[in-house]
Write an enzyme that holds these catalytic residues in place. Structure first.
Site, PDB file in Angstrom:
ATOM      1  N   ASP A  50       0.830  -1.213   0.000  1.00 20.05           N
ATOM      2  CA  ASP A  50       0.000   0.000   0.000  1.00 20.05           C
ATOM      3  C   ASP A  50       0.863   1.261   0.000  1.00 20.05           C
ATOM      4  O   ASP A  50       0.471   2.282  -0.568  1.00 20.05           O
ATOM      5  CB  ASP A  50      -0.980   0.008   1.182  1.00 20.05           C
ATOM      6  CG  ASP A  50      -2.250   0.777   0.839  1.00 20.05           C
ATOM      7  OD1 ASP A  50      -2.722   0.657  -0.309  1.00 20.05           O
ATOM      8  OD2 ASP A  50      -2.763   1.515   1.699  1.00 20.05           O
ATOM      9  N   GLU A 143     -11.070   6.440  -2.445  1.00 23.35           N
ATOM     10  CA  GLU A 143     -10.987   6.873  -1.043  1.00 23.35           C
ATOM     11  C   GLU A 143     -12.079   6.225  -0.193  1.00 23.35           C
ATOM     12  O   GLU A 143     -11.844   5.835   0.964  1.00 23.35           O
ATOM     13  CB  GLU A 143     -11.113   8.400  -0.944  1.00 23.35           C
ATOM     14  CG  GLU A 143      -9.979   9.180  -1.611  1.00 23.35           C
ATOM     15  CD  GLU A 143      -8.663   9.107  -0.842  1.00 23.35           C
ATOM     16  OE1 GLU A 143      -8.202   8.005  -0.531  1.00 23.35           O
ATOM     17  OE2 GLU A 143      -8.106  10.188  -0.564  1.00 23.35           O
ATOM     18  N   GLU A 213      -9.688  -3.089  -5.994  1.00 24.17           N
ATOM     19  CA  GLU A 213      -9.584  -3.054  -4.524  1.00 24.17           C
ATOM     20  C   GLU A 213      -9.693  -4.461  -3.927  1.00 24.17           C
ATOM     21  O   GLU A 213      -8.965  -4.800  -2.997  1.00 24.17           O
ATOM     22  CB  GLU A 213     -10.643  -2.119  -3.922  1.00 24.17           C
ATOM     23  CG  GLU A 213     -10.404  -0.636  -4.224  1.00 24.17           C
ATOM     24  CD  GLU A 213      -9.213  -0.035  -3.462  1.00 24.17           C
ATOM     25  OE1 GLU A 213      -8.766  -0.620  -2.453  1.00 24.17           O
ATOM     26  OE2 GLU A 213      -8.724   1.029  -3.891  1.00 24.17           O
TER      27      GLU A 213
HETATM   28  C1  LIG Z   1      -5.312   0.256  -2.599  1.00 23.40           C
HETATM   29  C2  LIG Z   1      -5.701   1.502  -1.892  1.00 23.40           C
HETATM   30  N1  LIG Z   1      -6.882   2.045  -2.159  1.00 23.40           N
HETATM   31  C3  LIG Z   1      -7.260   3.191  -1.527  1.00 23.40           C
HETATM   32  C4  LIG Z   1      -6.439   3.798  -0.608  1.00 23.40           C
HETATM   33  C5  LIG Z   1      -6.901   5.035   0.127  1.00 23.40           C
HETATM   34  N2  LIG Z   1      -6.360   6.221  -0.403  1.00 23.40           N
HETATM   35  C6  LIG Z   1      -5.236   6.759   0.078  1.00 23.40           C
HETATM   36  O1  LIG Z   1      -4.611   6.320   0.991  1.00 23.40           O
HETATM   37  C7  LIG Z   1      -5.189   3.199  -0.374  1.00 23.40           C
HETATM   38  N3  LIG Z   1      -4.322   3.700   0.517  1.00 23.40           N
HETATM   39  N4  LIG Z   1      -4.865   2.034  -1.015  1.00 23.40           N
END
Ligand SMILES: Cc1ncc(CNC=O)c(N)n1
Length: 224
Positions: A50, A143, A213
């Protein structure tokens, strides 16, 4: 159109694609955080990947900001997006600190193909051919998946271990929730005046994001 309130597009979509949305926001990785059964190696793998994703997310958010400055007449949009960039600045510092606490060497994390795939998708959204409406809608979706996922780990009845609570608060706190609602209302305002073609593209992007996601959470298992 006067006098006729079109239902918010995001609302329609979240109802229509409820199961897919829940697949992203109630993923086994998140449920494992919520019930305390997640293992440390999965958490560390997610953390390292991440961090790389968030670094790639920064230029994407900058591209949304650039589109807002050219295509939106609302100064308030810029303020919301600038707040988002400021949050990412804190977030990157948090990742570095968390990684050092857990002994994850960020500089040697190898991006997983699933991560690279998601980053390539982000890059495609940075194209000048993608208009502000599509970009802000995608931004809201990305988000919101994190906000909804981590807020679930903080709800009444959750058994999130104390040392994971601060991670959950990063995205699950009320300010981040408020920020996601601000993004959502910008997206809905834009979608309400967009062409059918743009609305259709934004919906396809949403489905792609939800799939990315889910894949991203899947990566934490280390089996793929
Ligand atoms: C894979 C993923 N999706 C969304 C977010 C959230 N946005 C910023 O932090 C994140 N960190 N990682």
């Amino acid at each position: 159109m006067e006098g006729i309130e079109r239902t918010a597009m995001t609302d329609t979509w979240l109802k229509k694609h409820r199961q897919i949305y829940l697949g992203a926001t109630r993923h086994p990785f998140i449920l494992g955080i919520r019930d305390g059964s997640v293992d440390l190696s999965s958490f560390k793998r997610w953390l390292g990947q991440d961090y790389l994703f968030v670094r790639a997310f920064v230029p994407f958010v900058a591209s949304v900001l650039l589109k807002a400055s050219k295509e939106s007449d609302e100064n308030a949009d810029i303020d919301v997006l600038l707040g988002g960039l400021a949050a990412l600045n804190d977030e990157i510092a948090w990742f570095k600190n968390e990684a050092s606490k857990l002994g994850v060497a960020l500089a040697s994390v190898v991006p997983h193909p699933i991560n690279l795939n998601y980053c390539r998708f982000l890059e495609s959204l940075m194209s000048p051919d993608v208009d502000y409406t599509q970009a802000i809608t995608a931004f809201w979706a990305i988000e919101t998946v994190y906000q909804q996922s981590f807020a679930h780990c903080l709800e009444e009845g959750s058994k999130t271990p104390d040392d994971l609570k601060q991670t959950c608060r990063r995205w699950g706190n009320d300010d981040f929730g408020q920020y996601c609602r601000a993004l959502r209302s910008i997206a809905d305002r834009q979608l309400a005046k967009a062409s059918d073609d743009v609305v259709a593209k934004a919906e396809v992007n949403l489905l792609n994001i939800l799939e990315h996601e889910v894949q991203f959470w899947n990566m934490s298992h280390g089996k793929i």
